[in-house]
Scaffold this motif. Structure first.
Motif, PDB file in Angstrom:
ATOM      1  N   VAL A 114       0.838  -1.200   0.000  1.00 37.53           N
ATOM      2  CA  VAL A 114       0.000   0.000   0.000  1.00 37.53           C
ATOM      3  C   VAL A 114       0.873   1.248   0.000  1.00 37.53           C
ATOM      4  O   VAL A 114       0.607   2.214  -0.734  1.00 37.53           O
ATOM      5  CB  VAL A 114      -0.966  -0.007   1.209  1.00 37.53           C
ATOM      6  CG1 VAL A 114      -1.678   1.324   1.349  1.00 37.53           C
ATOM      7  CG2 VAL A 114      -1.973  -1.144   1.076  1.00 37.53           C
ATOM      8  N   GLN A 115       1.931   1.248   0.791  1.00 41.18           N
ATOM      9  CA  GLN A 115       2.838   2.400   0.821  1.00 41.18           C
ATOM     10  C   GLN A 115       3.510   2.605  -0.525  1.00 41.18           C
ATOM     11  O   GLN A 115       3.665   3.736  -0.986  1.00 41.18           O
ATOM     12  CB  GLN A 115       3.884   2.220   1.923  1.00 41.18           C
ATOM     13  CG  GLN A 115       3.333   2.392   3.312  1.00 41.18           C
ATOM     14  CD  GLN A 115       4.380   2.150   4.386  1.00 41.18           C
ATOM     15  OE1 GLN A 115       5.391   1.499   4.144  1.00 41.18           O
ATOM     16  NE2 GLN A 115       4.127   2.667   5.578  1.00 41.18           N
ATOM     17  N   LEU A 116       3.907   1.513  -1.179  1.00 37.41           N
ATOM     18  CA  LEU A 116       4.522   1.604  -2.501  1.00 37.41           C
ATOM     19  C   LEU A 116       3.537   2.175  -3.515  1.00 37.41           C
ATOM     20  O   LEU A 116       3.882   3.053  -4.302  1.00 37.41           O
ATOM     21  CB  LEU A 116       5.019   0.231  -2.953  1.00 37.41           C
ATOM     22  CG  LEU A 116       5.712   0.176  -4.319  1.00 37.41           C
ATOM     23  CD1 LEU A 116       6.963   1.053  -4.317  1.00 37.41           C
ATOM     24  CD2 LEU A 116       6.072  -1.248  -4.668  1.00 37.41           C
ATOM     25  N   GLU A 117       2.305   1.702  -3.493  1.00 37.15           N
ATOM     26  CA  GLU A 117       1.270   2.216  -4.399  1.00 37.15           C
ATOM     27  C   GLU A 117       1.012   3.693  -4.134  1.00 37.15           C
ATOM     28  O   GLU A 117       0.850   4.474  -5.059  1.00 37.15           O
ATOM     29  CB  GLU A 117      -0.030   1.412  -4.249  1.00 37.15           C
ATOM     30  CG  GLU A 117       0.045   0.024  -4.826  1.00 37.15           C
ATOM     31  CD  GLU A 117       0.357  -0.007  -6.316  1.00 37.15           C
ATOM     32  OE1 GLU A 117      -0.253   0.755  -7.071  1.00 37.15           O
ATOM     33  OE2 GLU A 117       1.225  -0.803  -6.710  1.00 37.15           O
ATOM     34  N   ASN A 118       0.968   4.091  -2.860  1.00 39.28           N
ATOM     35  CA  ASN A 118       0.751   5.499  -2.518  1.00 39.28           C
ATOM     36  C   ASN A 118       1.893   6.369  -3.030  1.00 39.28           C
ATOM     37  O   ASN A 118       1.672   7.484  -3.489  1.00 39.28           O
ATOM     38  CB  ASN A 118       0.580   5.668  -1.010  1.00 39.28           C
ATOM     39  CG  ASN A 118      -0.761   5.162  -0.518  1.00 39.28           C
ATOM     40  OD1 ASN A 118      -1.676   4.942  -1.301  1.00 39.28           O
ATOM     41  ND2 ASN A 118      -0.871   4.957   0.781  1.00 39.28           N
ATOM     42  N   LYS A 119       3.121   5.857  -2.969  1.00 35.35           N
ATOM     43  CA  LYS A 119       4.266   6.609  -3.488  1.00 35.35           C
ATOM     44  C   LYS A 119       4.159   6.767  -5.001  1.00 35.35           C
ATOM     45  O   LYS A 119       4.465   7.825  -5.546  1.00 35.35           O
ATOM     46  CB  LYS A 119       5.585   5.922  -3.122  1.00 35.35           C
ATOM     47  CG  LYS A 119       5.985   6.109  -1.683  1.00 35.35           C
ATOM     48  CD  LYS A 119       7.321   5.466  -1.408  1.00 35.35           C
ATOM     49  CE  LYS A 119       7.708   5.664   0.050  1.00 35.35           C
ATOM     50  NZ  LYS A 119       9.026   5.112   0.354  1.00 35.35           N
ATOM     51  N   LYS A 120       3.725   5.698  -5.691  1.00 35.76           N
ATOM     52  CA  LYS A 120       3.554   5.776  -7.150  1.00 35.76           C
ATOM     53  C   LYS A 120       2.491   6.807  -7.512  1.00 35.76           C
ATOM     54  O   LYS A 120       2.668   7.604  -8.428  1.00 35.76           O
ATOM     55  CB  LYS A 120       3.158   4.413  -7.725  1.00 35.76           C
ATOM     56  CG  LYS A 120       4.264   3.408  -7.789  1.00 35.76           C
ATOM     57  CD  LYS A 120       3.750   2.106  -8.385  1.00 35.76           C
ATOM     58  CE  LYS A 120       4.810   1.046  -8.420  1.00 35.76           C
ATOM     59  NZ  LYS A 120       4.279  -0.235  -8.963  1.00 35.76           N
ATOM     60  N   ILE A 121       1.376   6.786  -6.787  1.00 37.15           N
ATOM     61  CA  ILE A 121       0.293   7.733  -7.048  1.00 37.15           C
ATOM     62  C   ILE A 121       0.758   9.153  -6.771  1.00 37.15           C
ATOM     63  O   ILE A 121       0.486  10.073  -7.551  1.00 37.15           O
ATOM     64  CB  ILE A 121      -0.956   7.369  -6.217  1.00 37.15           C
ATOM     65  CG1 ILE A 121      -1.547   6.060  -6.733  1.00 37.15           C
ATOM     66  CG2 ILE A 121      -1.993   8.483  -6.258  1.00 37.15           C
ATOM     67  CD1 ILE A 121      -2.615   5.465  -5.847  1.00 37.15           C
ATOM     68  N   ALA A 122       1.475   9.345  -5.688  1.00 38.01           N
ATOM     69  CA  ALA A 122       1.989  10.676  -5.359  1.00 38.01           C
ATOM     70  C   ALA A 122       2.964  11.159  -6.431  1.00 38.01           C
ATOM     71  O   ALA A 122       2.939  12.328  -6.826  1.00 38.01           O
ATOM     72  CB  ALA A 122       2.658  10.661  -3.991  1.00 38.01           C
ATOM     73  N   SER A 123       3.790  10.265  -6.933  1.00 35.04           N
ATOM     74  CA  SER A 123       4.739  10.621  -7.984  1.00 35.04           C
ATOM     75  C   SER A 123       4.021  11.002  -9.271  1.00 35.04           C
ATOM     76  O   SER A 123       4.368  11.996  -9.927  1.00 35.04           O
ATOM     77  CB  SER A 123       5.698   9.457  -8.236  1.00 35.04           C
ATOM     78  OG  SER A 123       6.550   9.738  -9.319  1.00 35.04           O
ATOM     79  N   LEU A 124       3.008  10.218  -9.639  1.00 34.89           N
ATOM     80  CA  LEU A 124       2.226  10.531 -10.839  1.00 34.89           C
ATOM     81  C   LEU A 124       1.492  11.862 -10.687  1.00 34.89           C
ATOM     82  O   LEU A 124       1.433  12.664 -11.627  1.00 34.89           O
ATOM     83  CB  LEU A 124       1.226   9.417 -11.129  1.00 34.89           C
ATOM     84  CG  LEU A 124       1.797   8.128 -11.679  1.00 34.89           C
ATOM     85  CD1 LEU A 124       0.728   7.049 -11.718  1.00 34.89           C
ATOM     86  CD2 LEU A 124       2.385   8.355 -13.058  1.00 34.89           C
ATOM     87  N   ALA A 125       0.925  12.099  -9.522  1.00 38.72           N
ATOM     88  CA  ALA A 125       0.220  13.357  -9.270  1.00 38.72           C
ATOM     89  C   ALA A 125       1.174  14.549  -9.376  1.00 38.72           C
ATOM     90  O   ALA A 125       0.830  15.584  -9.944  1.00 38.72           O
ATOM     91  CB  ALA A 125      -0.447  13.326  -7.896  1.00 38.72           C
ATOM     92  N   LEU A 126       2.379  14.394  -8.862  1.00 39.11           N
ATOM     93  CA  LEU A 126       3.384  15.449  -8.946  1.00 39.11           C
ATOM     94  C   LEU A 126       3.769  15.709 -10.406  1.00 39.11           C
ATOM     95  O   LEU A 126       3.871  16.857 -10.835  1.00 39.11           O
ATOM     96  CB  LEU A 126       4.620  15.085  -8.122  1.00 39.11           C
ATOM     97  CG  LEU A 126       5.759  16.099  -8.135  1.00 39.11           C
ATOM     98  CD1 LEU A 126       5.303  17.430  -7.555  1.00 39.11           C
ATOM     99  CD2 LEU A 126       6.954  15.556  -7.360  1.00 39.11           C
ATOM    100  N   GLN A 127       3.965  14.648 -11.180  1.00 47.11           N
ATOM    101  CA  GLN A 127       4.318  14.812 -12.596  1.00 47.11           C
ATOM    102  C   GLN A 127       3.194  15.490 -13.367  1.00 47.11           C
ATOM    103  O   GLN A 127       3.445  16.366 -14.200  1.00 47.11           O
ATOM    104  CB  GLN A 127       4.653  13.467 -13.228  1.00 47.11           C
ATOM    105  CG  GLN A 127       5.987  12.916 -12.784  1.00 47.11           C
ATOM    106  CD  GLN A 127       6.282  11.572 -13.433  1.00 47.11           C
ATOM    107  OE1 GLN A 127       5.386  10.764 -13.653  1.00 47.11           O
ATOM    108  NE2 GLN A 127       7.540  11.348 -13.737  1.00 47.11           N
ATOM    109  N   LEU A 128       1.958  15.106 -13.104  1.00 49.69           N
ATOM    110  CA  LEU A 128       0.822  15.739 -13.766  1.00 49.69           C
ATOM    111  C   LEU A 128       0.753  17.216 -13.403  1.00 49.69           C
ATOM    112  O   LEU A 128       0.522  18.068 -14.262  1.00 49.69           O
ATOM    113  CB  LEU A 128      -0.482  15.028 -13.386  1.00 49.69           C
ATOM    114  CG  LEU A 128      -1.746  15.625 -13.987  1.00 49.69           C
ATOM    115  CD1 LEU A 128      -1.699  15.613 -15.508  1.00 49.69           C
ATOM    116  CD2 LEU A 128      -2.968  14.867 -13.492  1.00 49.69           C
TER     117      LEU A 128
END
Length: 122
Positions: free
Chosen positions: A5-19
């Motif tokens: 879950v933490q890994l998925e949250n980091k991926k989502i946060a990274s994608l949100a930052l890139q967007l």
């Protein structure tokens, strides 16, 4: 499970930052009325140059052809409200089927996509 879950949250946060970085770069170059959908359209036209409006509609999974048409117009030289637009895309008649129009980036559109993509750190 917690680590996943933490890994998925980091991926989502990274994608949100890139967007967010893409939107900031696009708005700096094109103005505040650049939406996520317009940026998505612009990038998909870059990836699928020469596709039809129906093909782009399928790729984007946009809810209506009307919304896509309006956003395409707002990225071209004459907006849906008949004002001067940014001139990033153009619709061309298909030589094999004159009822079909293909979507292309203009020279300005290609350079704008390059500037936007360079602004996002890797």
């Amino acid at each position: 499970m917690e680590g996943v879950v933490q890994l998925e949250n980091k991926k989502i946060a990274s994608l949100a930052l890139q967007l967010d970085q893409l939107l900031v770069a696009a708005r700096q170059k094109l103005g505040p009325d650049v939406t996520v959908l317009r940026l998505h359209i612009l990038l998909n036209v870059y990836l699928h140059e020469g596709c039809s409006q129906n093909e782009l509609l399928f790729l984007l999974d946009v809810t209506s052809v009307t919304a896509l048409s309006r956003n395409l117009a707002d990225l071209s030289t004459l907006t849906s409200s008949k004002r001067l637009g940014p001139g990033l895309i153009e619709l061309r008649p298909d030589t094999m089927n004159l009822r079909r129009k293909t979507i292309h980036l203009t020279r300005k559109g290609r350079s704008m996509v390059a500037v936007i993509l360079k602004s996002v750190p890797k």
